[in-house]
Design a protein around this motif. Structure first.
Motif, short mmCIF file in Angstrom:
data_model
loop_
_atom_site.label_atom_id
_atom_site.label_comp_id
_atom_site.label_asym_id
_atom_site.label_seq_id
_atom_site.Cartn_x
_atom_site.Cartn_y
_atom_site.Cartn_z
N ALA A 234 0.83 -1.20 0.00
CA ALA A 234 0.00 0.00 0.00
C ALA A 234 0.87 1.25 0.00
O ALA A 234 0.64 2.20 -0.77
N TRP A 235 1.87 1.29 0.88
CA TRP A 235 2.79 2.43 0.92
C TRP A 235 3.47 2.62 -0.43
O TRP A 235 3.62 3.74 -0.92
N SER A 236 3.90 1.51 -1.01
CA SER A 236 4.63 1.58 -2.28
C SER A 236 3.73 2.05 -3.41
O SER A 236 4.17 2.83 -4.29
N ASN A 237 2.48 1.62 -3.44
CA ASN A 237 1.55 2.09 -4.47
C ASN A 237 1.27 3.58 -4.31
O ASN A 237 1.05 4.29 -5.30
N LEU A 238 1.30 4.07 -3.08
CA LEU A 238 1.11 5.50 -2.84
C LEU A 238 2.31 6.31 -3.32
O LEU A 238 2.15 7.41 -3.86
N HIS A 239 3.52 5.77 -3.18
CA HIS A 239 4.74 6.53 -3.44
C HIS A 239 5.46 6.14 -4.72
O HIS A 239 6.52 6.71 -5.00
N TYR A 264 -0.95 2.25 12.75
CA TYR A 264 -0.24 2.90 11.64
C TYR A 264 -1.08 2.93 10.36
O TYR A 264 -1.23 3.97 9.72
N VAL A 265 -1.65 1.80 9.99
CA VAL A 265 -2.42 1.74 8.74
C VAL A 265 -3.70 2.55 8.87
O VAL A 265 -4.04 3.34 7.97
N ARG A 266 -4.40 2.40 9.95
CA ARG A 266 -5.71 3.06 10.13
C ARG A 266 -5.58 4.57 10.31
O ARG A 266 -6.35 5.34 9.70
N ASP A 267 -4.59 5.00 11.11
CA ASP A 267 -4.54 6.40 11.53
C ASP A 267 -3.49 7.23 10.80
O ASP A 267 -3.50 8.46 10.91
N ILE A 268 -2.59 6.59 10.09
CA ILE A 268 -1.52 7.34 9.42
C ILE A 268 -1.51 7.06 7.91
O ILE A 268 -1.66 7.98 7.10
N LEU A 269 -1.33 5.79 7.52
CA LEU A 269 -1.19 5.48 6.10
C LEU A 269 -2.48 5.71 5.32
O LEU A 269 -2.46 6.35 4.25
N LEU A 270 -3.60 5.19 5.81
CA LEU A 270 -4.86 5.34 5.07
C LEU A 270 -5.24 6.81 4.89
O LEU A 270 -5.63 7.22 3.78
N PRO A 271 -5.14 7.67 5.93
CA PRO A 271 -5.40 9.09 5.71
C PRO A 271 -4.46 9.72 4.68
O PRO A 271 -4.88 10.61 3.92
N GLN A 272 -3.21 9.28 4.61
CA GLN A 272 -2.30 9.79 3.58
C GLN A 272 -2.79 9.42 2.19
O GLN A 272 -2.73 10.23 1.25
N ILE A 273 -3.26 8.20 2.05
CA ILE A 273 -3.80 7.76 0.76
C ILE A 273 -5.04 8.57 0.40
O ILE A 273 -5.20 9.03 -0.74
N GLN A 274 -5.91 8.77 1.36
CA GLN A 274 -7.14 9.53 1.11
C GLN A 274 -6.84 10.99 0.78
O GLN A 274 -7.51 11.58 -0.09
N ASP A 275 -5.84 11.57 1.42
CA ASP A 275 -5.43 12.94 1.10
C ASP A 275 -4.94 13.03 -0.34
O ASP A 275 -5.25 13.98 -1.07
N ALA A 276 -4.16 12.02 -0.75
CA ALA A 276 -3.65 12.00 -2.12
C ALA A 276 -4.80 11.87 -3.13
O ALA A 276 -4.80 12.50 -4.19
N GLN A 277 -5.80 11.05 -2.79
CA GLN A 277 -6.95 10.89 -3.67
C GLN A 277 -7.71 12.20 -3.80
O GLN A 277 -8.18 12.56 -4.90
N ALA A 278 -7.85 12.91 -2.69
CA ALA A 278 -8.59 14.19 -2.72
C ALA A 278 -7.91 15.20 -3.62
O ALA A 278 -8.57 16.03 -4.27
N LYS A 279 -6.60 15.17 -3.68
CA LYS A 279 -5.85 16.15 -4.47
C LYS A 279 -5.98 15.92 -5.97
O LYS A 279 -5.74 16.84 -6.75
#
Length: 281
Positions: A234-239, A264-279
């Motif tokens: 998941a991290w790698s697909n984001l970056h 980490y996944v629920r409170d940090i990584l997933l919100p980062q992915i969602q922020d990227a999607q919003a942009k």
């Protein structure tokens, strides 16, 4: 668990990759469940608490639980597994600490404590690949913490590489080994066997291995790996150079399906992915 410090470790991981050879294409897994043993059962309960505290990012509990395991000297294999989980508690306490800002000051102490326990585990069972994997990872993190001291960093890298080579020789498709190796391949140039696609290949191999290997009947034998590999992917697909945000969200969601309380996944990584999607909307 392994957090979004991949990019900060690029130089370190490239150095590790230069020493760790590219893999070729497991290790026999225990099948017989040991007889009931009250002392052993007590350790199993502590191990389950350690694993949960790791996912919850509870560093206080990990420190306490580390001290709750006292190896039984009359059984070297059992003592080796007990020492592995003692080491695991401090290893993960340090990794979770990298998620905190500012980073805690005791990361090096935790990593050195984990290395001492992993070493003791290997003294009791020199062939135990899981302790080699954990120790390699700890030395890698110590190298990262030593980046201002190049000589010490290189010494840590050499130690990490030695354990990685031993692990790759004995169990190349070990899912936990592939979890540790993935970020190294991610940050390494193609001429050193690296690249983003190489990392994804390792994660896929790891997922296939963890899903097809025989079930582990002994809870003291490490069997974790599937959610961790999904998190790394998941991290790698984001970056990745061309992010795949849908795949990142799917992998993060799959990891949370397996471990709903993973901080980490629920409170940090997933919100980062969602922020990227919003942009990109």
């Amino acid at each position: 668990m392994l957090q979004a410090i991949f990019s900060a470790r690029t130089a370190l991981l490239m150095a590790l990759a230069a020493l760790a050879p590219a893999q070729s294409h497991g290790q026999a897994r225990p099948e017989a469940k040991p007889a009931a043993n009250p002392a052993r059962d007590s350790v199993i309960r502590i191990v389950e608490q350690i694993k949960r505290a790791d996912y919850e990012g509870d560093r206080v509990a990990l420190k306490r639980l580390h001290g709750g395991i006292t190896p039984l000297p009359d059984n070297k294999i059992l003592a080796s597994r007990q020492l592995y989980w003692r080491a695991f508690a401090l290893w993960r306490r340090a990794i979770n600490g990298f998620n905190e800002s500012p980073s805690p000051q005791d990361l090096e102490e935790d990593l050195n404590g984990a290395i001492a326990d992993f070493n003791d585990s290997l003294t009791d069972d020199p062939a135990f690949v899981e302790s080699k994997i954990g120790e390699a990872s700890c030395f890698g993190y110590l190298a990262y913490l030593s980046m201002k001291d190049p000589a010490r960093m290189q010494d840590m890298i050499q130690h990490s590489s030695s354990f990685l080579k031993d692990a790759m020789a004995s169990d190349p498709d070990n899912p936990r080994l592939l979890w540790v190796l993935g970020p190294i391949r991610w940050s390494s140039p193609p001429e050193r066997g690296g690249g983003q696609d190489k990392a994804f290949d390792l994660y896929q191999r790891g997922l296939e291995a963890v899903r097809t290997r025989p079930a582990v009947s002994d809870p003291l034998e490490p069997s974790w790996g599937e959610p961790e590999l999904l998190m790394n992917r998941a991290w790698s697909n984001l970056h990745r150079t061309t992010p795949d945000l849908k795949a990142a969200q799917n992998d993060a969601g799959a990891a949370l399906t397996l471990v709903p309380y993973w901080h980490y996944v629920r409170d940090i990584l997933l919100p980062q992915i969602q922020d990227a999607q919003a942009k990109v909307r």
